[in-house]
Design a protein around this motif. Structure first.
Motif, short mmCIF file in Angstrom:
data_model
loop_
_atom_site.label_atom_id
_atom_site.label_comp_id
_atom_site.label_asym_id
_atom_site.label_seq_id
_atom_site.Cartn_x
_atom_site.Cartn_y
_atom_site.Cartn_z
N MET A 54 23.49 -26.98 102.64
CA MET A 54 24.54 -26.13 103.20
C MET A 54 25.88 -26.36 102.51
O MET A 54 26.62 -25.42 102.26
CB MET A 54 24.70 -26.38 104.71
CG MET A 54 25.73 -25.45 105.35
SD MET A 54 25.96 -25.69 107.12
CE MET A 54 26.97 -27.16 107.13
N ALA A 55 26.19 -27.59 102.17
CA ALA A 55 27.47 -27.91 101.54
C ALA A 55 27.21 -28.69 100.26
O ALA A 55 26.44 -29.66 100.26
CB ALA A 55 28.33 -28.73 102.49
N ARG A 56 27.86 -28.27 99.18
CA ARG A 56 27.71 -28.98 97.91
C ARG A 56 28.84 -28.61 96.97
O ARG A 56 29.47 -27.56 97.10
CB ARG A 56 26.36 -28.71 97.28
CG ARG A 56 26.06 -27.26 96.99
CD ARG A 56 24.63 -27.14 96.54
NE ARG A 56 24.21 -25.77 96.34
CZ ARG A 56 23.12 -25.44 95.71
NH1 ARG A 56 22.32 -26.37 95.22
NH2 ARG A 56 22.79 -24.18 95.57
N GLU A 57 29.05 -29.49 96.02
CA GLU A 57 30.07 -29.23 95.00
C GLU A 57 29.62 -28.07 94.13
O GLU A 57 28.43 -27.93 93.85
CB GLU A 57 30.28 -30.47 94.12
CG GLU A 57 30.88 -31.65 94.86
CD GLU A 57 32.29 -31.40 95.37
OE1 GLU A 57 33.09 -30.77 94.67
OE2 GLU A 57 32.57 -31.84 96.50
N GLU A 58 30.59 -27.26 93.70
CA GLU A 58 30.28 -26.14 92.82
C GLU A 58 31.46 -25.95 91.87
O GLU A 58 32.61 -25.91 92.32
CB GLU A 58 30.04 -24.86 93.62
CG GLU A 58 29.74 -23.67 92.72
CD GLU A 58 29.52 -22.38 93.51
OE1 GLU A 58 28.35 -22.04 93.72
OE2 GLU A 58 30.51 -21.75 93.88
N TYR A 59 31.17 -25.82 90.59
CA TYR A 59 32.19 -25.59 89.58
C TYR A 59 31.75 -24.42 88.70
O TYR A 59 30.62 -24.42 88.20
CB TYR A 59 32.37 -26.84 88.71
CG TYR A 59 32.74 -28.06 89.52
CD1 TYR A 59 34.05 -28.28 89.92
CD2 TYR A 59 31.76 -28.97 89.91
CE1 TYR A 59 34.39 -29.38 90.69
CE2 TYR A 59 32.09 -30.08 90.68
CZ TYR A 59 33.41 -30.28 91.06
OH TYR A 59 33.73 -31.37 91.82
N ASN A 60 32.63 -23.45 88.55
CA ASN A 60 32.35 -22.27 87.71
C ASN A 60 33.24 -22.29 86.48
O ASN A 60 34.45 -22.51 86.60
CB ASN A 60 32.60 -20.98 88.49
CG ASN A 60 31.57 -20.73 89.55
OD1 ASN A 60 30.38 -20.71 89.26
ND2 ASN A 60 32.01 -20.56 90.78
N LEU A 61 32.64 -22.04 85.34
CA LEU A 61 33.39 -21.92 84.10
C LEU A 61 33.10 -20.55 83.50
O LEU A 61 31.95 -20.11 83.50
CB LEU A 61 32.95 -23.00 83.10
CG LEU A 61 33.16 -24.44 83.53
CD1 LEU A 61 32.45 -25.39 82.59
CD2 LEU A 61 34.65 -24.75 83.60
#
Length: 165
Positions: A54-61
């Motif tokens: 349900m919750a997690r780190e996310e990084y978009n490039l």
């Protein structure tokens, strides 16, 4: 941080064509940890997602088209194609014991209609600003089973699914 819940649906909403629609294609370079590339209409991204359901780190490039097409040749498993409809939730409902924030909360359903080989799968995702709100959220009636904690419905796992001919 990405905080979202996933649901199966009872029925498609009326007037679906009246909502904004994104055409998405995505593929996975790695599934542990999740490293994904995505084309969303004419935008391209490389995404890293940490562990969690349900919750997690996310990084978009950001990527350009050429880089996306190059990385697509290196992807493992299935390429996932879907149409995503963005459906605002008017007056979201929460459990009685949840103190609704004083500021207006704009929640929306991201309704994903998958193309083959995953069709006729339809999944709905709702993103939240924090875990407390996510857990207190009562979904609209057209959403049914909560599959947030079922890894089968995470796109990274779907990319590894083997289809029999």
């Amino acid at each position: 941080m990405e905080i979202e819940r996933k649901f199966l649906i009872k029925e498609l909403p009326e007037n679906l064509s009246s909502y904004k629609c994104l055409v998405i294609e995505q593929a996975y370079l790695c599934t542990e940890p999740v490293v994904r590339i995505r084309r969303q209409d004419e935008d391209y991204y490389l995404t890293y997602k940490g562990g969690g359901l349900m919750a997690r780190e996310e990084y978009n490039l950001p990527l350009n088209k050429k880089a996306y097409e190059h990385l697509l040749t290196k992807a493992d498993g299935n390429i996932i194609s879907k149409k995503r409809y963005l459906i605002p939730i008017s007056n979201p409902v929460f459990r009685n014991d949840y103190a609704v924030p004083k500021k207006n909360v704009d929640l929306k359903v991201e309704l994903d209609i998958f193309e083959p080989p995953f069709a006729p799968l339809v999944l709905a995702e709702v993103e939240f600003p924090d875990e407390e709100m996510a857990l207190a959220f009562i979904p609209p009636a057209w959403l049914c089973k909560d599959v947030t904690d079922d890894p089968e419905y995470h796109n990274s796992n779907m990319s590894r699914k083997v289809f029999k001919l």
